[in-house]
Design a protein around this motif. Structure first.
Motif, PDB file in Angstrom:
ATOM      1  N   ASP A   1       3.742  -3.301 -13.607  1.00 52.45           N
ATOM      2  CA  ASP A   1       3.036  -4.463 -14.706  1.00 52.45           C
ATOM      3  C   ASP A   1       3.598  -6.018 -14.081  1.00 52.45           C
ATOM      4  OD1 ASP A   1       5.824  -4.049 -15.000  1.00 52.45           O
ATOM      5  OD2 ASP A   1       5.748  -4.568 -17.214  1.00 52.45           O
ATOM      6  N   VAL A   2       4.580  -6.174 -13.717  1.00 49.81           N
ATOM      7  CA  VAL A   2       5.336  -7.510 -12.976  1.00 49.81           C
ATOM      8  C   VAL A   2       4.195  -7.901 -11.748  1.00 49.81           C
ATOM      9  CG1 VAL A   2       6.924  -8.686 -12.291  1.00 49.81           C
ATOM     10  CG2 VAL A   2       7.233  -7.089 -14.058  1.00 49.81           C
ATOM     11  N   TYR A   3       4.066  -6.654 -10.946  1.00 54.93           N
ATOM     12  CA  TYR A   3       3.439  -6.644  -9.762  1.00 54.93           C
ATOM     13  C   TYR A   3       2.028  -7.151 -10.141  1.00 54.93           C
ATOM     14  CZ  TYR A   3       7.476  -4.037  -8.430  1.00 54.93           C
ATOM     15  OH  TYR A   3       8.650  -3.647  -8.228  1.00 54.93           O
ATOM     16  N   ALA A   4       1.431  -6.665 -10.994  1.00 57.70           N
ATOM     17  CA  ALA A   4      -0.200  -6.652 -11.252  1.00 57.70           C
ATOM     18  C   ALA A   4      -0.197  -8.369 -11.759  1.00 57.70           C
ATOM     19  CB  ALA A   4      -0.526  -5.728 -12.354  1.00 57.70           C
ATOM     20  N   ARG A   5       0.612  -8.842 -12.706  1.00 59.45           N
ATOM     21  CA  ARG A   5       0.365 -10.034 -13.150  1.00 59.45           C
ATOM     22  C   ARG A   5       0.476 -10.948 -11.928  1.00 59.45           C
ATOM     23  NH1 ARG A   5       3.355  -7.890 -17.569  1.00 59.45           N
ATOM     24  NH2 ARG A   5       5.359  -8.893 -16.756  1.00 59.45           N
ATOM     25  N   ALA A   6       1.306 -10.679 -11.077  1.00 53.16           N
ATOM     26  CA  ALA A   6       1.811 -11.816  -9.740  1.00 53.16           C
ATOM     27  C   ALA A   6       0.535 -11.692  -8.954  1.00 53.16           C
ATOM     28  CB  ALA A   6       3.012 -11.391  -9.153  1.00 53.16           C
ATOM     29  N   TRP A   7       0.093 -10.514  -8.789  1.00 52.75           N
ATOM     30  CA  TRP A   7      -1.334 -10.465  -7.872  1.00 52.75           C
ATOM     31  C   TRP A   7      -2.551 -11.314  -8.506  1.00 52.75           C
ATOM     32  CZ3 TRP A   7      -0.603 -10.253  -3.220  1.00 52.75           C
ATOM     33  CH2 TRP A   7       0.369  -9.300  -2.461  1.00 52.75           C
TER      34      TRP A   7
ATOM     35  N   GLY B   1       0.634  -1.097   0.219  1.00 46.48           N
ATOM     36  CA  GLY B   1      -0.033  -0.017   0.090  1.00 46.48           C
ATOM     37  C   GLY B   1       0.927   1.331  -0.089  1.00 46.48           C
ATOM     38  N   CYS B   2       1.950   1.142   0.746  1.00 46.92           N
ATOM     39  CA  CYS B   2       2.796   2.622   0.988  1.00 46.92           C
ATOM     40  C   CYS B   2       3.567   2.402  -0.450  1.00 46.92           C
ATOM     41  CB  CYS B   2       3.669   2.328   1.996  1.00 46.92           C
ATOM     42  SG  CYS B   2       2.834   2.670   3.445  1.00 46.92           S
ATOM     43  N   ASN B   3       4.148   1.443  -0.871  1.00 49.44           N
ATOM     44  CA  ASN B   3       4.668   1.378  -1.874  1.00 49.44           C
ATOM     45  C   ASN B   3       4.048   2.229  -3.418  1.00 49.44           C
ATOM     46  OD1 ASN B   3       6.710  -1.682  -1.479  1.00 49.44           O
ATOM     47  ND2 ASN B   3       6.758   0.400  -0.770  1.00 49.44           N
ATOM     48  N   ALA B   4       2.821   1.494  -3.338  1.00 54.02           N
ATOM     49  CA  ALA B   4       1.883   2.026  -4.354  1.00 54.02           C
ATOM     50  C   ALA B   4       1.516   3.573  -4.436  1.00 54.02           C
ATOM     51  CB  ALA B   4       0.577   1.292  -4.314  1.00 54.02           C
ATOM     52  N   LEU B   5       1.238   3.875  -3.085  1.00 58.34           N
ATOM     53  CA  LEU B   5       1.001   5.522  -2.823  1.00 58.34           C
ATOM     54  C   LEU B   5       2.227   6.256  -3.350  1.00 58.34           C
ATOM     55  CD1 LEU B   5      -0.939   5.414   0.333  1.00 58.34           C
ATOM     56  CD2 LEU B   5      -1.659   6.020  -1.516  1.00 58.34           C
ATOM     57  N   ALA B   6       3.501   6.047  -3.154  1.00 54.44           N
ATOM     58  CA  ALA B   6       4.732   6.519  -3.366  1.00 54.44           C
ATOM     59  C   ALA B   6       4.774   6.568  -4.905  1.00 54.44           C
ATOM     60  CB  ALA B   6       5.700   5.780  -2.883  1.00 54.44           C
ATOM     61  N   ALA B   7       4.322   5.372  -5.596  1.00 50.01           N
ATOM     62  CA  ALA B   7       4.379   5.425  -6.990  1.00 50.01           C
ATOM     63  C   ALA B   7       2.983   6.199  -7.643  1.00 50.01           C
ATOM     64  CB  ALA B   7       4.124   4.018  -7.596  1.00 50.01           C
ATOM     65  N   MET B   8       2.384   6.730  -6.870  1.00 49.97           N
ATOM     66  CA  MET B   8       1.415   7.525  -7.144  1.00 49.97           C
ATOM     67  C   MET B   8       1.660   8.858  -6.988  1.00 49.97           C
ATOM     68  SD  MET B   8      -2.297   5.602  -6.857  1.00 49.97           S
ATOM     69  CE  MET B   8      -2.115   5.123  -5.179  1.00 49.97           C
ATOM     70  N   GLY B   9       2.679   9.259  -6.323  1.00 48.53           N
ATOM     71  CA  GLY B   9       3.068  10.616  -6.251  1.00 48.53           C
ATOM     72  C   GLY B   9       3.072  11.033  -4.574  1.00 48.53           C
ATOM     73  N   ALA B  10       2.962  10.177  -3.807  1.00 48.16           N
ATOM     74  CA  ALA B  10       3.049  10.646  -2.268  1.00 48.16           C
ATOM     75  C   ALA B  10       4.360  10.770  -1.904  1.00 48.16           C
ATOM     76  CB  ALA B  10       2.729   9.256  -1.304  1.00 48.16           C
ATOM     77  N   ASP B  11       4.896  12.030  -1.350  1.00 49.85           N
ATOM     78  CA  ASP B  11       5.965  12.566  -0.791  1.00 49.85           C
ATOM     79  C   ASP B  11       6.070  12.130   0.768  1.00 49.85           C
ATOM     80  OD1 ASP B  11       7.127  13.746  -3.326  1.00 49.85           O
ATOM     81  OD2 ASP B  11       5.505  15.567  -2.725  1.00 49.85           O
ATOM     82  N   ALA B  12       4.796  12.112   1.222  1.00 48.60           N
ATOM     83  CA  ALA B  12       4.542  11.774   2.581  1.00 48.60           C
ATOM     84  C   ALA B  12       3.429  10.895   2.929  1.00 48.60           C
ATOM     85  CB  ALA B  12       4.493  12.898   3.754  1.00 48.60           C
TER      86      ALA B  12
END
Length: 277
Positions: free
Chosen positions: A263-269, A161-172
């Motif tokens: 893309d890799v993570y999405a396929r794995a999930w 969840g935290c990793n995805a938020l950072a990928a979406m632009g979260a600085d904090a």
């Protein structure tokens, strides 16, 4: 307002009684006087710790924009601070209850609404008896030029969840929590790991033990994007300044420069989900 920095207040206190709104305002005014632009409250800050038992009460929940949410919106507007708070909110369509974090702007208007996804169900933390899990992450909101993402407590223990938020632009990533003192060493490790793998600040504000029916305790903390602990505090009001330059440096260094292979993570999930069906 300097878009290269953001001063955040950690409010390690709760306000479960109707006559305590003035104390909330006093804390926010103190934070504002120290230069804060954003204040982070603990998990369910205007509620008693209802999951202490397994029996939900109608008094603990409210409709959207109910009295607890309204009190936090008024406090944000009155002090000119963005405020992350929350409440147990009953969905008026499904009648389901959710542990809901709400980010209010300095004008008191809602900027982000997030329902806690991962619910404990054990002694002192019977949360699955009190509300249903949320079903989606929310894109970060802008506060003072910083992308602000939100998780709640146990969500941190599923770090994607935290990793995805950072990928979406979260600085904090703001992470209000309610955790026992004896588990703090593990939480400290998890929060630091989330920060370093997300290359984002992680700010976690805990409910104080003296005001949370005895089962909760341990400090609030801030982890920097390189995984270092920048602040640990039990003070009702503490502040820290986040820096864009620190984020930029972490994202250029290892592991920040590694690709995010969504893309890799999405396929794995998808494979993992098929295996469970």
């Amino acid at each position: 307002m300097n878009a290269q920095s953001l001063t955040v207040a950690l409010i390690t206190d709760v306000f479960p009684h109707r006559d305590e709104e003035e104390r909330l305002l006093a804390h926010l005014r103190k934070a504002k006087a120290r230069g804060a632009q954003l204040a982070v409250l603990p998990e369910l800050p205007l509620n008693r710790w209802a999951p202490l038992n397994q029996i939900p009460s109608d008094a603990d929940a409210e409709p959207p924009y109910g009295p607890r949410e309204s009190a936090m919106a008024v406090a944000a507007r009155a002090t000119g601070l963005a405020v992350l708070g929350g409440a147990i909110v009953r969905d008026q369509t499904t009648d389901r209850r959710h542990n809901t974090a709400v980010l209010f702007g300095a004008d008191g208007e809602e900027r982000l609404r997030y329902r806690k996804i991962h619910l404990p169900d054990e002694e002192g933390y019977w949360e699955a008896h009190h509300y249903d899990p949320g079903r989606e992450l929310q894109a970060p909101a802008d506060v003072g030029g910083f992308g602000i993402g939100v998780q709640v407590c146990s969500d941190a223990n599923r770090p994607q969840g935290c990793n995805a938020l950072a990928a979406m632009g979260a600085d904090a990533i703001l992470l209000p929590r309610a955790t026992p003192a004896e588990t703090y060493p593990r939480w400290r490790l998890v929060l630091r790991a989330n920060a370093v793998t997300s290359c984002a600040y992680v700010i976690s504000v805990n409910r104080p033990g003296t005001r949370s029916q005895g089962v909760i305790g341990g400090p609030s903390m801030v982890a920097g994007p390189a995984g270092e602990v920048l602040l640990e505090t039990r003070d009702p009001v503490a502040t820290i300044t986040l820096e864009k330059s620190v984020l930029a440096r972490a994202r250029k260094e290892y592991p920040g420069y590694l690709d995010v292979r969504a893309d890799v993570y999405a396929r794995a999930w998808q494979v993992a989900r098929k295996g469970r069906d």
